[in-house]
Write a protein that holds these residues in place. Structure first.
Motif, mmCIF file in Angstrom:
data_model
loop_
_atom_site.group_PDB
_atom_site.id
_atom_site.type_symbol
_atom_site.label_atom_id
_atom_site.label_comp_id
_atom_site.label_asym_id
_atom_site.label_seq_id
_atom_site.Cartn_x
_atom_site.Cartn_y
_atom_site.Cartn_z
ATOM 1 N N ARG A 165 0.758 -0.955 -0.190
ATOM 2 C CA ARG A 165 -0.083 -0.039 -0.038
ATOM 3 C C ARG A 165 0.896 1.124 0.039
ATOM 4 N NH1 ARG A 165 -4.838 -1.672 -1.304
ATOM 5 N NH2 ARG A 165 -6.266 -3.006 0.095
ATOM 6 N N TRP B 158 0.335 -7.748 8.395
ATOM 7 C CA TRP B 158 -0.675 -7.625 7.550
ATOM 8 C C TRP B 158 -1.272 -9.056 7.082
ATOM 9 C CZ3 TRP B 158 0.125 -9.168 2.218
ATOM 10 C CH2 TRP B 158 -1.037 -9.244 1.122
ATOM 11 N N ARG C 205 -4.933 -10.485 7.877
ATOM 12 C CA ARG C 205 -5.882 -10.727 6.832
ATOM 13 C C ARG C 205 -6.339 -12.161 6.854
ATOM 14 N NH1 ARG C 205 -7.366 -8.689 1.296
ATOM 15 N NH2 ARG C 205 -7.709 -10.587 0.190
ATOM 16 N N LEU D 185 -12.040 -4.614 9.702
ATOM 17 C CA LEU D 185 -13.132 -5.031 9.022
ATOM 18 C C LEU D 185 -14.386 -3.952 9.024
ATOM 19 C CD1 LEU D 185 -13.388 -8.828 10.228
ATOM 20 C CD2 LEU D 185 -12.777 -7.811 7.986
ATOM 21 N N GLY E 90 -15.559 -1.739 5.915
ATOM 22 C CA GLY E 90 -16.756 -2.184 5.423
ATOM 23 C C GLY E 90 -17.937 -1.177 5.401
ATOM 24 N N ALA F 81 -17.917 1.810 2.869
ATOM 25 C CA ALA F 81 -18.120 1.334 1.449
ATOM 26 C C ALA F 81 -19.663 0.932 1.217
ATOM 27 C CB ALA F 81 -16.963 -0.004 1.546
ATOM 28 N N THR F 82 -19.919 0.232 1.888
ATOM 29 C CA THR F 82 -21.220 -0.356 1.810
ATOM 30 C C THR F 82 -22.591 0.610 1.621
ATOM 31 O OG1 THR F 82 -20.326 -2.341 2.897
ATOM 32 C CG2 THR F 82 -22.744 -2.371 2.475
ATOM 33 N N GLN G 102 -22.342 2.699 -1.449
ATOM 34 C CA GLN G 102 -22.864 1.850 -2.592
ATOM 35 C C GLN G 102 -24.308 1.938 -2.453
ATOM 36 O OE1 GLN G 102 -20.038 0.653 -4.714
ATOM 37 N NE2 GLN G 102 -22.014 1.219 -5.817
ATOM 38 N N LEU H 238 -22.871 -1.774 -8.627
ATOM 39 C CA LEU H 238 -21.405 -1.881 -8.195
ATOM 40 C C LEU H 238 -20.263 -1.547 -9.432
ATOM 41 C CD1 LEU H 238 -21.383 -5.026 -5.891
ATOM 42 C CD2 LEU H 238 -20.181 -3.007 -5.280
ATOM 43 N N HIS I 285 -2.634 0.141 -4.554
ATOM 44 C CA HIS I 285 -1.567 -0.780 -4.244
ATOM 45 C C HIS I 285 -0.203 0.148 -4.281
ATOM 46 C CE1 HIS I 285 -3.820 -4.778 -5.075
ATOM 47 N NE2 HIS I 285 -4.837 -3.629 -4.854
ATOM 48 N N SER J 176 -15.120 -3.834 -8.881
ATOM 49 C CA SER J 176 -15.177 -3.030 -7.619
ATOM 50 C C SER J 176 -14.822 -3.698 -6.260
ATOM 51 C CB SER J 176 -16.803 -2.613 -7.408
ATOM 52 O OG SER J 176 -16.921 -1.817 -8.688
ATOM 53 N N PHE K 105 -8.327 -6.231 -6.252
ATOM 54 C CA PHE K 105 -7.455 -7.093 -6.927
ATOM 55 C C PHE K 105 -6.399 -8.211 -6.184
ATOM 56 C CE2 PHE K 105 -8.536 -3.582 -9.575
ATOM 57 C CZ PHE K 105 -9.024 -3.936 -10.833
ATOM 58 N N ARG L 104 -4.631 -8.283 -2.271
ATOM 59 C CA ARG L 104 -5.678 -7.213 -1.280
ATOM 60 C C ARG L 104 -6.952 -7.046 -1.675
ATOM 61 N NH1 ARG L 104 -3.295 -4.261 2.721
ATOM 62 N NH2 ARG L 104 -0.962 -4.352 2.366
ATOM 63 N N VAL M 77 -12.245 -8.578 1.530
ATOM 64 C CA VAL M 77 -12.426 -9.738 2.216
ATOM 65 C C VAL M 77 -13.810 -9.818 2.564
ATOM 66 C CG1 VAL M 77 -10.043 -9.813 3.107
ATOM 67 C CG2 VAL M 77 -11.632 -8.928 4.587
ATOM 68 N N ILE N 40 -20.228 -10.491 2.484
ATOM 69 C CA ILE N 40 -21.240 -9.864 3.573
ATOM 70 C C ILE N 40 -21.610 -8.650 2.755
ATOM 71 C CG2 ILE N 40 -21.147 -8.172 5.407
ATOM 72 C CD1 ILE N 40 -19.158 -10.095 6.676
HETATM 73 C C1 HEM Z 1 -20.033 -2.603 -1.192
HETATM 74 C C2 HEM Z 1 -19.312 -2.711 -0.196
HETATM 75 C C3 HEM Z 1 -17.724 -2.821 -0.564
HETATM 76 C C4 HEM Z 1 -17.093 -2.481 -1.663
HETATM 77 C C5 HEM Z 1 -17.483 -1.860 -2.918
HETATM 78 C C6 HEM Z 1 -15.427 -2.879 -1.087
HETATM 79 C C7 HEM Z 1 -14.366 -2.612 -1.970
HETATM 80 C C8 HEM Z 1 -12.960 -2.863 -1.462
HETATM 81 C C9 HEM Z 1 -11.920 -2.553 -2.163
HETATM 82 C C10 HEM Z 1 -12.069 -1.889 -3.553
HETATM 83 C C11 HEM Z 1 -10.957 -2.734 -1.585
HETATM 84 C C12 HEM Z 1 -9.525 -2.648 -1.774
HETATM 85 C C13 HEM Z 1 -9.023 -3.807 -2.875
HETATM 86 C C14 HEM Z 1 -7.766 -3.818 -3.327
HETATM 87 O O1 HEM Z 1 -6.892 -3.327 -2.827
HETATM 88 O O2 HEM Z 1 -7.482 -4.127 -4.436
HETATM 89 C C15 HEM Z 1 -11.313 -3.414 -0.245
HETATM 90 C C16 HEM Z 1 -10.577 -3.984 0.788
HETATM 91 C C17 HEM Z 1 -11.094 -4.276 1.822
HETATM 92 N N1 HEM Z 1 -12.411 -4.520 2.246
HETATM 93 FE FE1 HEM Z 1 -14.041 -4.311 1.174
HETATM 94 N N2 HEM Z 1 -15.498 -3.352 0.246
HETATM 95 C C18 HEM Z 1 -16.867 -3.420 0.405
HETATM 96 C C19 HEM Z 1 -17.427 -3.891 1.717
HETATM 97 C C20 HEM Z 1 -16.589 -4.472 2.664
HETATM 98 C C21 HEM Z 1 -17.279 -5.255 4.024
HETATM 99 C C22 HEM Z 1 -18.475 -5.074 4.371
HETATM 100 C C23 HEM Z 1 -15.992 -5.463 4.631
HETATM 101 C C24 HEM Z 1 -16.132 -6.038 5.933
HETATM 102 C C25 HEM Z 1 -16.803 -6.814 6.565
HETATM 103 C C26 HEM Z 1 -14.783 -5.195 3.888
HETATM 104 C C27 HEM Z 1 -13.553 -5.583 4.284
HETATM 105 C C28 HEM Z 1 -12.389 -5.321 3.679
HETATM 106 C C29 HEM Z 1 -11.067 -5.133 4.086
HETATM 107 C C30 HEM Z 1 -10.585 -5.656 5.484
HETATM 108 C C31 HEM Z 1 -10.404 -4.833 3.254
HETATM 109 C C32 HEM Z 1 -8.584 -4.845 2.948
HETATM 110 C C33 HEM Z 1 -8.100 -5.806 2.484
HETATM 111 C C34 HEM Z 1 -6.514 -5.677 2.535
HETATM 112 O O3 HEM Z 1 -6.150 -4.741 2.214
HETATM 113 O O4 HEM Z 1 -6.191 -6.844 2.591
HETATM 114 N N3 HEM Z 1 -15.363 -4.760 2.641
HETATM 115 N N4 HEM Z 1 -12.779 -3.496 -0.356
#
Ligand code: HEM
Length: 492
Positions: free
Chosen positions: A73, A98, A102, A261, A265, A268-269, A272, A323, A335, A404, A407, A410, A413, A417
């Motif tokens: 990152r 990390w 993760r 989390l 989460g 973002a949600t 959306q 999305l 990244h 969305s 990738f 990363r 997760v 949900i």
């Molecule tokens: C519509 C809802 C959501 C969208 C569009 C979304 C999208 C994303 C995106 C684009 C990333 C970055 C991916 C990357 O770096 O390539 C990400 C990472 C992450 N998301 Fe979501 N997310 C959503 C909901 C959630 C929810 C509900 C949770 C947990 C319950 C969550 C947990 C995480 C975590 C922990 C990461 C970091 C992963 C890492 O850096 O290893 N996300 N999400």
């Protein structure tokens, strides 16, 4: 022979391309640069090498196939070193911490306990339509409450929370502060020696340390309460319960893994879901088709829920299309490239340590993938002739049909949900209401415009001038909401 440099727009001495990156809606500029320089181009941002990816092939080749090199990152000293001390694993570099956090979080999300999560999500969807029925004009606040409350249940096993519940208010505040800091570079990122100024003389450092203490206290108290209840035999099935037996993380790491989390989460949600409302107001024909399937499959005697998932492909397609069409993060989460060595891709050198941005908006609107109507909102692109779900670009999108969720190592997760949350909330809203534009004092509809967006450089959301109106679809809606809540012991 050394590899050639990557192409890219020329910049100025010292600051490089910085001035060209001012303004909003940069994804359109990146699309132009992709046309001119190709699907992998280079920017210099005040000396920081930055690469931009503009098509699915390069995204897969680098972020998936060479994930070991492309999963860092970009640094952010205030957010990562001081506010979160590397403990929000979504912002952290690709280090051992990390990886452990993760892995443990994914295990806890897949634990048997996760079978309970749809129950929490079903209830929150009913509470959302109750709130929309009572005060429809506050729809964005209701949508946000429902997401934040649902995640408090899923992650910490708490019962549904009202908008004014102290825990919900406190955690929302922390989420806003942490995301805002993570989304912006500050002077110390360009002049890192500034971090050696003592805290007594340095406002940002004291502020960051205060935020850390607040977040640490909150995440630990929420997580420890679950541990206490679990040890006392009061099962509260949630992600935190799934971590209690985990041997790979310390207590603090577990508390921050669950905090991550929540932080990743919630907004973002909510963002959306916010796109869904004006999009429906603009597309009454699409609402009607979704409602027809809801009437055919669910009927009007009960509300839809997550057990109906497989039988409601039109709503599944709506989730995918919102999305894709208005993904809340047009560049996903950037990244960075490992700083161990330069990489070479198709004869061009990718400098080690580069920040790496994917033009997710560009990929999601790519006419080569989605056809000539890629800019239109059309959920039917995800349905085959039998009306069943058909995934576009399945290999390139890991079975989602859009990019969305990010990738490689990363990637999000919480996508399971998130997809469930969007599905059940959209299904319940469309089952209960017709959504249209609000009307002005003369009874004229207020125009809805989703071509323009509010762009905070990390996320996009609809302009506040878009106002929508909710009208009950049939007389029995209120009674059924009351009955459904009553069956779960909740008040109307
Ligand atoms: C519509 C809802 C959501 C969208 C569009 C979304 C999208 C994303 C995106 C684009 C990333 C970055 C991916 C990357 O770096 O390539 C990400 C990472 C992450 N998301 Fe979501 N997310 C959503 C909901 C959630 C929810 C509900 C949770 C947990 C319950 C969550 C947990 C995480 C975590 C922990 C990461 C970091 C992963 C890492 O850096 O290893 N996300 N999400």
């Amino acid at each position: 022979m050394s590899a050639a440099k990557l192409p890219g727009p020329s910049g100025l001495p010292l600051i490089g391309n910085l001035l060209q990156l001012r303004g909003t809606e940069l994804w359109f500029k990146f699309l132009n640069w992709t046309q001119k320089h190709g699907p992998l181009f280079f920017l210099n941002v005040v000396g920081k090498p930055t690469i931009v990816i503009g098509n699915h092939k390069v995204a897969i080749d680098l972020l998936e196939e060479r994930g070991g090199l492309y999963s860092g990152r970009p640094g952010n000293i205030i957010s990562n070193e001081y506010m979160t001390r590397g403990l929000i694993f979504g912002f952290a570099p690709d280090n051992d911490l990390w990886q452990r956090m993760r892995t443990s979080a994914i295990k806890a999300l897949k634990n048997d306990i996760s079978k309970e999560f749809p129950k929490y999500q079903n209830i929150e969807a009913v509470l959302l339509v109750r709130d929309l029925l009572k005060t429809p004009e506050s729809y964005n606040a209701h949508i946000t409450r429902a997401v934040y409350s649902s995640l408090l249940s899923i992650i910490y096993g708490l019962p549904p929370s009202s908008e004014s519940s102290p825990t919900l208010v406190e955690i929302s505040d922390i989420v806003q502060t942490l995301l805002q800091a993570a989304g912006q570079k500050s002077l110390v990122d360009y002049l890192p020696f500034l971090k050696y100024i003592p805290a007594q003389l340095c406002g940002w450092k004291r502020n960051a340390e205060n935020v850390h203490t607040k977040a640490d206290d909150l995440f630990e108290s929420l997580y420890k309460e679950v541990e206490k209840q679990t040890e006392a035999g009061n099962t509260m099935p949630c992600v935190s319960t799934g971590l209690v037996q985990d041997k790979d993380l310390t207590l603090k790491e577990k508390a921050w893994a669950t905090g991550t989390l929540y932080v990743a989460g919630s907004q973002a949600t909510a963002r959306q879901m916010q796109w869904f409302i004006p999009t429906m107001a603009l597309h009454p024909d699409i609402q009607e088709k979704a409602q027809k399937q809801l009437d055919d499959i669910v009927g009007r005697e009960r509300m839809p829920n997550l057990n109906d998932f497989d039988k409601l492909p039109y709503v599944q397609a709506l989730v995918k299309e919102i999305l894709r069409w208005r993904g809340f993060a047009p560049f996903g989460v950037p990244h960075s490239v490992s700083d161990s060595k330069n990489d070479i891709y198709e004869g061009r050198s990718v400098p080690k340590g580069s920040d790496c941005i994917v033009n997710v908006w560009g990929l999601n609107h790519d006419e080569n993938v989605y056809g000539a109507d890629a800019d239109s909102f059309n959920p039917e692109r995800y349905l085959n002739e039998q009306g069943q779900i058909h995934i576009i670009a399945s290999r390139e999108t890991k079975g989602q049909g859009h990019c969305s969720f990010g990738f490689g190592r990363r990637s999000c997760v919480g996508s399971g949900i998130a997809n469930n949350h969007l599905f059940v909330q959209m299904a319940c809203i469309l089952w209960s209401f017709n959504i249209g534009p609000a009307v002005d004092e003369n009874g004229n509809p207020i125009p809805i415009d989703v071509t323009q967006v509010v762009d905070d450089r990390l996320t996009i959301y609809p302009l506040p001038t878009n106002r929508c109106k909710f009208t009950s679809r049939f007389a029995g809606v209120e009674e059924i909401i009351k009955k459904t809540l009553g069956a779960s012991g909740l008040d109307y």
